[in-house]
Design a protein around this motif. Structure first.
Motif, mmCIF file in Angstrom:
data_model
loop_
_atom_site.group_PDB
_atom_site.id
_atom_site.type_symbol
_atom_site.label_atom_id
_atom_site.label_comp_id
_atom_site.label_asym_id
_atom_site.label_seq_id
_atom_site.Cartn_x
_atom_site.Cartn_y
_atom_site.Cartn_z
ATOM 1 N N GLY A 145 1.015 -1.141 -0.246
ATOM 2 C CA GLY A 145 -0.100 -0.501 0.034
ATOM 3 C C GLY A 145 1.387 1.131 0.103
ATOM 4 N N ILE A 146 0.315 1.828 -0.084
ATOM 5 C CA ILE A 146 0.706 3.889 -0.267
ATOM 6 C C ILE A 146 0.809 4.477 1.134
ATOM 7 C CG2 ILE A 146 1.058 5.988 -1.293
ATOM 8 C CD1 ILE A 146 -0.428 4.507 -3.205
ATOM 9 N N ILE A 147 1.992 4.763 2.085
ATOM 10 C CA ILE A 147 2.217 5.774 2.736
ATOM 11 C C ILE A 147 2.062 6.861 2.568
ATOM 12 C CG2 ILE A 147 3.706 6.238 4.716
ATOM 13 C CD1 ILE A 147 5.170 3.870 3.955
ATOM 14 N N PRO A 148 0.884 7.789 3.245
ATOM 15 C CA PRO A 148 0.886 9.550 2.857
ATOM 16 C C PRO A 148 1.555 9.701 3.482
ATOM 17 C CG PRO A 148 -1.598 8.375 3.687
ATOM 18 C CD PRO A 148 -0.132 7.409 3.603
ATOM 19 N N TRP A 149 2.560 11.359 3.488
ATOM 20 C CA TRP A 149 3.002 12.151 3.554
ATOM 21 C C TRP A 149 2.685 11.677 4.953
ATOM 22 C CZ3 TRP A 149 2.401 16.349 6.072
ATOM 23 C CH2 TRP A 149 1.270 17.340 5.413
ATOM 24 N N TYR A 180 6.139 11.456 8.295
ATOM 25 C CA TYR A 180 6.444 13.078 8.778
ATOM 26 C C TYR A 180 6.296 12.864 10.228
ATOM 27 C CZ TYR A 180 8.604 14.514 4.634
ATOM 28 O OH TYR A 180 9.634 14.533 3.447
ATOM 29 N N GLY A 181 4.696 12.022 10.260
ATOM 30 C CA GLY A 181 4.299 11.660 11.923
ATOM 31 C C GLY A 181 3.117 12.912 12.147
ATOM 32 N N ILE A 182 2.437 13.362 11.847
ATOM 33 C CA ILE A 182 1.714 14.604 11.533
ATOM 34 C C ILE A 182 0.302 13.550 12.184
ATOM 35 C CG2 ILE A 182 1.188 15.642 10.742
ATOM 36 C CD1 ILE A 182 3.134 16.785 8.969
ATOM 37 N N ARG A 183 0.069 12.171 11.658
ATOM 38 C CA ARG A 183 -1.310 11.750 11.445
ATOM 39 C C ARG A 183 -0.652 11.040 13.063
ATOM 40 N NH1 ARG A 183 -5.749 12.694 8.908
ATOM 41 N NH2 ARG A 183 -5.296 13.533 7.293
#
Length: 180
Positions: free
Chosen positions: A59-63, A67-70
């Motif tokens: 799967g794809i990992i969103p930014w 970057y640990g934002i979510r």
């Protein structure tokens, strides 16, 4: 005269609340199985996709996750569900998506119970019953019940934690309020 007031949490429990909760759950299930709607465009990609990637390895990992934002709390919860369903050989999206939606519908029923306890302890038994009925049938609560979003889950936890504020003050209730 000495009048002994009954403690709110000592009152008899309204037995019909289980029936109200069951009706609310069935209404939510009808919505789950008769419609497929999206609240915001990336709801599946941001949470279910990440749980799917953790369980199935692709799967794809969103930014936001790179970057640990979510937070990983919601994908982690969904991963636990997917992992359990995978172990039961229910790893086809045709099976696991409705099951995940049903799980979140079950979580949404906590609002029916929470609203009953909160309002019963603050106002009266009749007001608590009305609050549970309104919560059961309120269209927005039905509409959002099957959506695994942080906003929905945090609302369930917030309302559930308020229950511990309105019952008899004890150290245990203070700890439970703080935890939730």
């Amino acid at each position: 005269q000495n009048v002994i007031l009954e403690e709110p949490d000592q009152k008899s429990f309204w037995a019909k609340i289980h029936t109200i909760a069951l009706v609310g759950f069935l209404i939510r299930l009808i919505l789950v199985f008769t419609s497929d709607y999206i609240i915001h465009p990336d709801e599946i990609f941001q949470y279910l996709e990440q749980a799917h990637r953790l369980e199935f390895g692709y799967g794809i990992i969103p930014w936001e996750y790179r970057y640990g934002i979510r937070s990983w709390i919601l994908p982690g919860l969904l991963f636990g569900l997917l992992h359990t369903l995978h172990a039961m050989h229910l790893d086809n999206p045709n099976f696991y998506i409705p099951i995940i939606k049903m799980f979140f519908c079950i979580l949404s029923i906590s609002l029916v119970y929470s609203s009953y306890f909160i309002v019963r302890n603050i106002a009266s038994e009749d007001a608590g019953r009305l609050a549970s009925l309104f919560t059961c049938f309120w269209y927005e609560l039905i509409y959002f019940s099957s959506k695994p979003t942080p906003e929905v889950l945090s609302a369930y936890l917030l309302i559930f934690s308020i229950v511990f504020l309105v019952v008899r003050p004890t150290r245990k209730n203070a700890v439970l309020f703080s935890f939730f």
